[in-house]
Design an enzyme around this catalytic site. Structure first.
Site, PDB file in Angstrom:
ATOM      1  CB  SER A 148      -0.852   0.011   1.275  1.00 14.57           C
ATOM      2  OG  SER A 148      -1.470   1.268   1.460  1.00 14.57           O
ATOM      3  CE1 TYR A 161      -4.335  -1.820   4.860  1.00 15.49           C
ATOM      4  CE2 TYR A 161      -3.311   0.293   4.391  1.00 15.49           C
ATOM      5  CZ  TYR A 161      -3.899  -0.878   3.952  1.00 15.49           C
ATOM      6  OH  TYR A 161      -4.030  -1.125   2.608  1.00 15.49           O
ATOM      7  CE  LYS A 165      -1.715  -3.623   3.131  1.00 14.63           C
ATOM      8  NZ  LYS A 165      -1.842  -4.808   2.245  1.00 14.63           N
TER       9      LYS A 165
HETATM   10  N1  LIG Z   1      -8.604  -0.066  -1.575  1.00 12.97           N
HETATM   11  C1  LIG Z   1      -7.534   0.697  -1.377  1.00 12.97           C
HETATM   12  O1  LIG Z   1      -7.589   1.946  -1.451  1.00 12.97           O
HETATM   13  C2  LIG Z   1      -6.208   0.057  -1.102  1.00 12.97           C
HETATM   14  C3  LIG Z   1      -5.081   0.905  -1.015  1.00 12.97           C
HETATM   15  C4  LIG Z   1      -3.853   0.340  -0.743  1.00 12.97           C
HETATM   16  C5  LIG Z   1      -3.725  -1.031  -0.576  1.00 12.97           C
HETATM   17  N2  LIG Z   1      -4.841  -1.833  -0.660  1.00 12.97           N
HETATM   18  C6  LIG Z   1      -4.643  -3.270  -0.469  1.00 12.97           C
HETATM   19  O2  LIG Z   1      -5.200  -3.972  -1.559  1.00 12.97           O
HETATM   20  C7  LIG Z   1      -5.522  -5.299  -1.143  1.00 12.97           C
HETATM   21  C8  LIG Z   1      -6.936  -5.626  -1.583  1.00 12.97           C
HETATM   22  O3  LIG Z   1      -7.830  -4.777  -0.863  1.00 12.97           O
HETATM   23  P1  LIG Z   1      -9.189  -4.215  -1.487  1.00 12.97           P
HETATM   24  O4  LIG Z   1      -9.136  -2.756  -1.360  1.00 12.97           O
HETATM   25  O5  LIG Z   1      -9.456  -4.844  -2.791  1.00 12.97           O
HETATM   26  O6  LIG Z   1     -10.211  -4.707  -0.360  1.00 12.97           O
HETATM   27  P2  LIG Z   1     -11.492  -5.681  -0.411  1.00 12.97           P
HETATM   28  O7  LIG Z   1     -12.005  -5.707   0.985  1.00 12.97           O
HETATM   29  O8  LIG Z   1     -12.401  -5.265  -1.509  1.00 12.97           O
HETATM   30  O9  LIG Z   1     -10.827  -7.089  -0.794  1.00 12.97           O
HETATM   31  C9  LIG Z   1     -10.013  -7.781   0.121  1.00 12.97           C
HETATM   32  C10 LIG Z   1     -10.349  -9.261   0.045  1.00 12.97           C
HETATM   33  O10 LIG Z   1      -9.474  -9.959   0.960  1.00 12.97           O
HETATM   34  C11 LIG Z   1     -10.251 -10.975   1.575  1.00 12.97           C
HETATM   35  N3  LIG Z   1      -9.653 -11.404   2.838  1.00 12.97           N
HETATM   36  C12 LIG Z   1      -9.597 -10.695   3.988  1.00 12.97           C
HETATM   37  N4  LIG Z   1      -9.043 -11.459   4.950  1.00 12.97           N
HETATM   38  C13 LIG Z   1      -8.740 -12.644   4.384  1.00 12.97           C
HETATM   39  C14 LIG Z   1      -8.153 -13.836   4.873  1.00 12.97           C
HETATM   40  N5  LIG Z   1      -7.782 -13.965   6.162  1.00 12.97           N
HETATM   41  N6  LIG Z   1      -7.984 -14.868   4.017  1.00 12.97           N
HETATM   42  C15 LIG Z   1      -8.374 -14.763   2.725  1.00 12.97           C
HETATM   43  N7  LIG Z   1      -8.953 -13.671   2.217  1.00 12.97           N
HETATM   44  C16 LIG Z   1      -9.128 -12.622   3.043  1.00 12.97           C
HETATM   45  C17 LIG Z   1     -11.617 -10.341   1.773  1.00 12.97           C
HETATM   46  O11 LIG Z   1     -12.627 -11.350   1.972  1.00 12.97           O
HETATM   47  C18 LIG Z   1     -11.792  -9.569   0.472  1.00 12.97           C
HETATM   48  O12 LIG Z   1     -12.431 -10.349  -0.513  1.00 12.97           O
HETATM   49  C19 LIG Z   1      -5.317  -5.317   0.371  1.00 12.97           C
HETATM   50  O13 LIG Z   1      -4.062  -5.900   0.657  1.00 12.97           O
HETATM   51  C20 LIG Z   1      -5.328  -3.856   0.747  1.00 12.97           C
HETATM   52  O14 LIG Z   1      -4.639  -3.600   1.923  1.00 12.97           O
HETATM   53  C21 LIG Z   1      -6.071  -1.314  -0.914  1.00 12.97           C
END
Ligand SMILES: NC(=O)c1ccc[n+]([C@@H]2O[C@H](COP(=O)([O-])OP(=O)(O)OC[C@H]3O[C@@H](n4cnc5c(N)ncnc54)[C@H](O)[C@@H]3O)[C@@H](O)[C@H]2O)c1
Length: 274
Positions: A148, A161, A165
C-alpha cells in the site's frame, strides 16, 4: 528485472488471494482476460464463487478455493490443489488484506493481530507455500505482494495498517533479494496502491471514536477519490510486464510521501501527519 510481453502469460496459471472483492477480483478478471487459468482464493466463499463463476462464464478456466491466508495449512492446500489441477504457477498475487482503525492505545489486541495476521503473516504463508514449488518447476514466475502507499508513510489511527504494510514491503524487498541471489527466474514486485474504490472499509473494524471516524472518512474518501479496481489491476499488469519492482497506482502521491519520509529520516525530523 526483465520486461516481457503480457501475451506470454496466455495458457499459464495465476493464483490471487483476496480474489472475492476489489483489487483481487479485478486482477483475477484481468488475468483471465489475458488467457490465464485463474485460481481465486478468499475466505469469503460465497462472493468468491460469484467472481469465479462470472470469470468461467467468459470461457476462461477459473477455480475457487476457499482459504484463510492466516492459516498456513490453507495456503499449503491452495498450492497443492493448484499444482494438481493446473501444474506450475506463473503468477502469484498475495493480495488479501484488511484494515482496522483506531488510536494504538484504544485498538483491541484482536483487531491489531488480525491486521498483522492477514497483511503480513498471510503474505509469508503464501510465499512459503508457493516459492519452493516455483523454484522446483524452474520456469519463469512472478510474485506480486499487495502492500500500500501506507507502506511508505505513517498515518495516525491507521497504525496497525501502516505497520503491517511497512512489514509486507520489507518482506517483499527481502524476497526479491533472496531470489536474485539464487539466480531464480522469479521476479518479485510490490504493488503499492493509493486510493482504490473497494469494499475494504465496509469490513474494516474500528475501536474508539477516532477509529470510527477514520473508517467512515476513509470509506467516503475511497468512494469519492479512488480509482477503480480495474484501473489498479491494469497498472499492476503494466508494471509486471515492464519488469518493475515498485508498482504505484498513484506515482506522484507516492513520490511526495517518499520524499517527505526520506527528508524526515535523513534530517532526523520528528514525524508529523502526512
Ligand atoms: N482499496 C484501497 O484503497 C487500497 C489501497 C492500498 C492497498 N490496498 C490493499 O489492496 C488489497 C486488496 O484490498 P481491497 O481494497 O481490494 O479490499 P477488499 O475488501 O475489496 O478485498 C479484500 C479481500 O481480501 C479478503 N480477505 C480478507 N481477509 C482474508 C483472509 N484472512 N484470508 C483470505 N482472504 C481474506 C476479503 O474477503 C476480500 O475479498 C489489500 O491488501 C489492501 O490492503 C487497498
Amino acid at each position: 528485472m526483465t520486461a516481457f510481453d503480457l501475451r506470454d502469460l496466455a495458457g499459464t496459471t495465476a493464483v490471487v488471494t483476496g480474489a472475492a472483492s476489489g483489487i483481487g477480483a479485478a486482477i483475477a478478471r484481468r488475468a483471465a482476460g489475458l488467457g490465464m487459468r485463474v485460481v481465486l482464493a478468499d475466505f469469503d466463499g460465497d462472493r468468491l464463487d460469484e467472481v469465479a463463476n462470472e470469470i468461467a462464464a467468459t470461457g476462461a478456466e477459473a477455480l475457487a478455493v476457499r482459504c484463510d491466508v492466516t492459516d498456513p495449512d490453507d495456503l499449503e492446500r491452495l498450492a497443492a490443489v493448484t499444482a494438481d489441477r493446473f501444474g506450475s504457477v506463473r503468477l502469484l498475487v498475495n493480495n488479501a488484506g484488511v484494515d482496522s482503525t483506531g488510536r494504538l492505545w484504544e485498538l483491541s489486541p484482536e483487531r491489531f493481530e488480525r491486521v498483522l495476521g492477514v497483511n503480513v503473516t498471510g503474505v509469508f504463508h503464501g510465499i512459503r507455500a508457493f516459492v519452493p514449488r516455483m523454484l522446483a518447476a524452474g520456469g519463469p514466475a512472478h510474485i506480486v505482494n499487495t502492500a500500500s502507499i501506507g507502506a511508505v508513510t505513517t498515518v495516525p489511527t491507521q497504525a496497525a495498517y501502516c505497520a503491517s504494510k511497512h512489514a509486507a514491503l520489507a518482506m517483499t524487498e527481502c524476497l526479491a533479494i533472496e531470489l536474485a541471489a539464487e539466480q531464480a527466474p522469479i521476479t518479485v514486485a510490490a504493488l503499492l496502491p493509493g486510493p482504490v474504490h473497494t469494499a475494504i472499509y465496509e469490513s474494516a473494524g474500528s475501536d474508539g471514536s477516532a477509529g470510527a471516524a477514520t473508517r467512515d472518512r476513509m470509506e467516503a474518501f475511497l468512494r469519492e477519490n479512488g480509482v477503480t479496481p480495474d484501473q489498479a489491476a491494469d497498472t499492476m499488469f503494466e508494471g509486471l510486464a515492464a519488469g518493475r519492482f515498485w508498482i504505484y497506482t498513484h506515482p506522484q502521491r507516492a513520490d511526495d510521501l517518499l520524499r517527505l519520509r526520506a527528508d524526515r529520516l535523513t534530517g532526523h525530523l520528528a514525524p508529523t501527519a502526512p
